[in-house]
Design a protein around this motif. Structure first.
Motif, PDB file in Angstrom:
ATOM      1  N   ALA A 242       0.669  -1.241  -0.009  1.00  0.00           N
ATOM      2  CA  ALA A 242       0.062   0.060  -0.011  1.00  0.00           C
ATOM      3  C   ALA A 242       0.738   1.612  -0.116  1.00  0.00           C
ATOM      4  O   ALA A 242       0.601   2.298  -0.861  1.00  0.00           O
ATOM      5  N   PHE A 243       1.942   1.343   0.883  1.00  0.00           N
ATOM      6  CA  PHE A 243       2.823   2.656   0.789  1.00  0.00           C
ATOM      7  C   PHE A 243       3.531   2.623  -0.399  1.00  0.00           C
ATOM      8  O   PHE A 243       3.736   3.941  -0.888  1.00  0.00           O
ATOM      9  N   VAL A 244       3.698   1.729  -1.339  1.00  0.00           N
ATOM     10  CA  VAL A 244       4.367   1.995  -2.664  1.00  0.00           C
ATOM     11  C   VAL A 244       3.324   2.442  -3.524  1.00  0.00           C
ATOM     12  O   VAL A 244       3.415   3.513  -4.436  1.00  0.00           O
TER      13      VAL A 244
ATOM     14  N   ALA B 146      -9.540  12.945  -6.229  1.00  0.00           N
ATOM     15  CA  ALA B 146      -9.702  11.476  -6.342  1.00  0.00           C
ATOM     16  C   ALA B 146      -8.692  10.834  -5.896  1.00  0.00           C
ATOM     17  O   ALA B 146      -8.466   9.577  -5.335  1.00  0.00           O
ATOM     18  N   ASP B 147      -7.303  11.315  -6.376  1.00  0.00           N
ATOM     19  CA  ASP B 147      -6.296  10.605  -5.915  1.00  0.00           C
ATOM     20  C   ASP B 147      -5.930  10.832  -4.201  1.00  0.00           C
ATOM     21  O   ASP B 147      -5.364   9.892  -3.653  1.00  0.00           O
ATOM     22  N   ALA B 148      -6.475  11.905  -3.771  1.00  0.00           N
ATOM     23  CA  ALA B 148      -6.312  12.033  -2.335  1.00  0.00           C
ATOM     24  C   ALA B 148      -7.305  11.148  -1.424  1.00  0.00           C
ATOM     25  O   ALA B 148      -6.842  10.614  -0.517  1.00  0.00           O
TER      26      ALA B 148
ATOM     27  N   ALA C 117      -7.699   5.848   1.321  1.00  0.00           N
ATOM     28  CA  ALA C 117      -8.097   4.392   1.390  1.00  0.00           C
ATOM     29  C   ALA C 117      -6.898   3.522   1.542  1.00  0.00           C
ATOM     30  O   ALA C 117      -6.688   2.696   2.560  1.00  0.00           O
ATOM     31  N   LEU C 118      -5.743   3.919   0.990  1.00  0.00           N
ATOM     32  CA  LEU C 118      -4.562   3.194   1.453  1.00  0.00           C
ATOM     33  C   LEU C 118      -4.093   3.591   2.874  1.00  0.00           C
ATOM     34  O   LEU C 118      -3.294   2.635   3.476  1.00  0.00           O
ATOM     35  N   HIS C 119      -4.307   4.512   3.590  1.00  0.00           N
ATOM     36  CA  HIS C 119      -3.795   5.041   4.816  1.00  0.00           C
ATOM     37  C   HIS C 119      -4.844   3.978   5.598  1.00  0.00           C
ATOM     38  O   HIS C 119      -4.239   3.620   6.612  1.00  0.00           O
ATOM     39  N   ARG C 120      -5.926   3.785   5.420  1.00  0.00           N
ATOM     40  CA  ARG C 120      -6.894   3.066   6.260  1.00  0.00           C
ATOM     41  C   ARG C 120      -6.610   1.705   6.137  1.00  0.00           C
ATOM     42  O   ARG C 120      -6.506   0.752   7.115  1.00  0.00           O
ATOM     43  N   LYS C 121      -5.865   1.184   5.014  1.00  0.00           N
ATOM     44  CA  LYS C 121      -5.798  -0.224   4.863  1.00  0.00           C
ATOM     45  C   LYS C 121      -4.108  -0.422   5.628  1.00  0.00           C
ATOM     46  O   LYS C 121      -4.066  -1.490   6.366  1.00  0.00           O
TER      47      LYS C 121
ATOM     48  N   GLN D 137       3.476   7.728   7.333  1.00  0.00           N
ATOM     49  CA  GLN D 137       3.816   8.243   6.116  1.00  0.00           C
ATOM     50  C   GLN D 137       2.795   8.578   5.219  1.00  0.00           C
ATOM     51  O   GLN D 137       2.604   9.768   4.442  1.00  0.00           O
ATOM     52  N   VAL D 138       1.972   7.688   4.905  1.00  0.00           N
ATOM     53  CA  VAL D 138       0.911   7.650   4.029  1.00  0.00           C
ATOM     54  C   VAL D 138      -0.051   8.695   4.458  1.00  0.00           C
ATOM     55  O   VAL D 138      -0.712   9.688   3.787  1.00  0.00           O
ATOM     56  N   ARG D 139      -0.231   8.734   5.861  1.00  0.00           N
ATOM     57  CA  ARG D 139      -1.089   9.770   6.231  1.00  0.00           C
ATOM     58  C   ARG D 139      -0.506  11.129   6.164  1.00  0.00           C
ATOM     59  O   ARG D 139      -1.340  12.382   5.638  1.00  0.00           O
TER      60      ARG D 139
END
Length: 538
Positions: free
Chosen positions: A359-361, A384-386, A391-395, A407-409
């Protein structure tokens, strides 16, 4: 049993794996530094064992595993060789949370070591220590196990203070458990103090310079690692990571050409070894350094070569210091950096998302697209990308990986701030981006990367500049320069901000700095460099 200070022997075991060329050129002998690890195994396996330890110190894990496997084949009762195998399965201690088959394989190796032959008390202590990294991995979290390993290595080092290998591996264990939020750098300084004393007495040991660089791989400490960085590659030039590792320090101090030179060698060596994650890792550092010096053509060539290298990457391979995820990270980061460092916002917005298992990639491309779209005046596309970043942060938040979750947050907050800015909510955007910059300052970059895809504080300064607040922007750009010296964008825009704020002296200084940083820059170069050249010529 009294342990004498280990002797050191030069590892010149076998020629490098490369075959003779069509012109019958002979490869250079393998050079991995000087190591001796005292064992109770058959005397004839000592050179093989020492070679395995030397490779381990240079994070050449797959090659080291083969060396230890060869020791076991030659001497099945050599229990300590299973320690070596178990250490290789842990792979890079700075590579994040371990998971998958490597954990099970490491546990099995440690257990076999404890059940094999008649190891000495010292050897048993090594095997028992490495077993802590794998013990109850299904129920005990990564950090708890690394702390247990550190405690076991502390006991081993205390019991055998003359054992240089115990001291080196203990120092590495101390550094491994350092928290990225600890800005006292207590663990790193403790490890470095031990390593520097050892290095003074044993300057050809491959682990000592390497681990010193890791200990000082932080902005306030980096300059203290320069001596080790400038010596590391010459100690073990047959190890791709030993050729790359100096660039961690060179990146921290902004010595870009040194970073470029050593990473060119590292990438070539890793490719010869088939370590394509290591190749891509070195290419990411190369591209980053090229972009800081205004060598955009060279950076573009690295970007264009990366997909073919990624196509050769075996995601299941143990490899070297760079795990497979580092290869995927680099492949996503290089094109994102190429667009963002040049301020090519439409180009960033058009980057293609290529999903991976990490996800972080995946967040890298969405982050670049969001910033690029927002700064191209397309807030809907940026939003849309934000949302994808959210979604990736929640994952990630549902995993034990606190570092990449944060980092993703931060990336999500930066992206949302630029969306708000593009929609006209400027003060809200500024507050959100300021908070993201402080959050980024409170942590640190991962060893997987030469730096953030775009530093949050630098983006904050750019937002202030866009808001016609150049004096405030200058302050932030100069803060970026203190943390990440010789960044092209921060230096150029500091000059621009100073000029707009009426500070002619600061503007002249920053333009002069940029001309020094980008002295090898393309001609003609990017518009910012051409402006600096014209301004500096007056």
């Amino acid at each position: 049993m009294k342990i004498l200070t280990p002797l050191v022997i030069l590892i010149l075991a076998a020629p490098a794996a490369a075959q003779e060329s069509a012109q019958h050129q002979h490869p250079e002998p393998e050079k991995l530094g000087r190591v001796h690890f005292e064992t109770s195994c058959k005397p004839e396996v000592a050179p093989m064992f020492d070679r395995g330890v030397a490779l381990l110190h240079s994070f050449s894990f797959s090659t080291a595993k083969k060396a230890f496997d060869d020791v076991i084949t030659a001497d099945p009762s050599c229990a300590i060789a299973y320690w070596g195998v178990a250490m290789t399965h842990w792979t890079n201690p700075f590579g994040g949370i371990k998971a998958g088959p490597l954990l099970e394989n490491g546990r099995i190796a440690a257990e076999r070591g404890l059940a094999t032959g008649a190891p000495t008390p010292r050897e048993r202590a090594y095997i028992a220590a490495v077993a802590e990294l794998y013990k109850d991995a299904g129920t005990v979290d990564h950090r708890a196990r690394t702390l247990a390993y550190e405690r076991a290595m502390a006991q081993l080092h205390a019991a055998y203070p003359a054992d240089r290998e115990a001291a080196a591996f203990y120092a590495l264990a101390v550094n491994q458990t350092a928290l990225p939020t600890d800005k006292t750098y207590a663990n790193q300084l403790k490890a470095a103090g031990l390593l520097e004393r050892l290095f003074a007495a044993d300057p050809e040991h491959p682990g000592l310079a390497h681990y010193i660089i890791h200990a000082f791989d932080h902005p306030p400490l980096a300059a203290r690692g320069l001596e080790a960085a400038r010596r590391d590659a010459a100690i073990a030039p047959s190890a791709p990571h030993a050729l790359h590792m100096p660039s961690h320090t060179f990146t921290r101090v902004g010595s870009w050409q040194e970073s470029i030179d050593t990473n060119i060698q590292s990438a070539a060596s890793a490719t010869r070894d088939g370590s394509f994650a290591e190749t891509l890792h070195a290419m990411d550092y190369q591209a980053y350094a090229y972009l800081q010096t205004g060598q955009d053509g060279a950076a573009r060539r690295v970007r264009d070569e990366a997909p073919a290298v990624l196509g050769r990457l075996d995601a299941k391979a143990m490899g070297g210091a760079a795990p497979p995820v580092a290869g995927f990270y680099a492949a996503a980061a290089i094109p994102a950096r190429y667009a963002l460092e040049r301020g090519a916002w439409a180009e960033a917005a058009a980057l293609q998302v290529r999903p991976t298992a990490f996800a972080f990639v995946d967040a890298i491309t969405h982050f670049a697209r969001a910033v690029g779209a927002a700064r191209s005046g397309k807030p809907e596309a940026a939003a849309a990308d934000a949302a994808a970043l959210d979604a990736l942060h929640r994952k990630l938040a549902a995993t034990p990986d606190a570092y990449w979750t944060e980092q993703v947050r931060i990336q999500r907050e930066v992206a949302q701030a630029w969306v708000a800015f593009a929609q006209g909510r400027r003060e809200e955007a500024l507050a959100q981006l300021s908070a993201a910059a402080f959050a980024e300052d409170a942590t640190d970059k991962s060893a997987i990367s030469p730096g953030p895809i775009a530093p949050a504080r630098e983006l904050l300064a750019e937002m202030l500049l866009d808001m016609k607040r150049p004096a405030e922007a200058l302050k932030e750009f100069e803060a970026v320069q203190r943390k990440e010296p010789n960044r092209f964008r921060a230096t150029y825009q500091a000059a621009l901000a100073a000029s707009q704020a009426g500070n002619a002296v600061a503007a002249k200084t920053h333009y002069a700095d940029l001309l020094t940083i980008a002295k090898a820059g393309d001609t003609p170069g990017r518009p910012e460099l051409e402006q600096a050249r014209k301004t500096g010529a007056r």
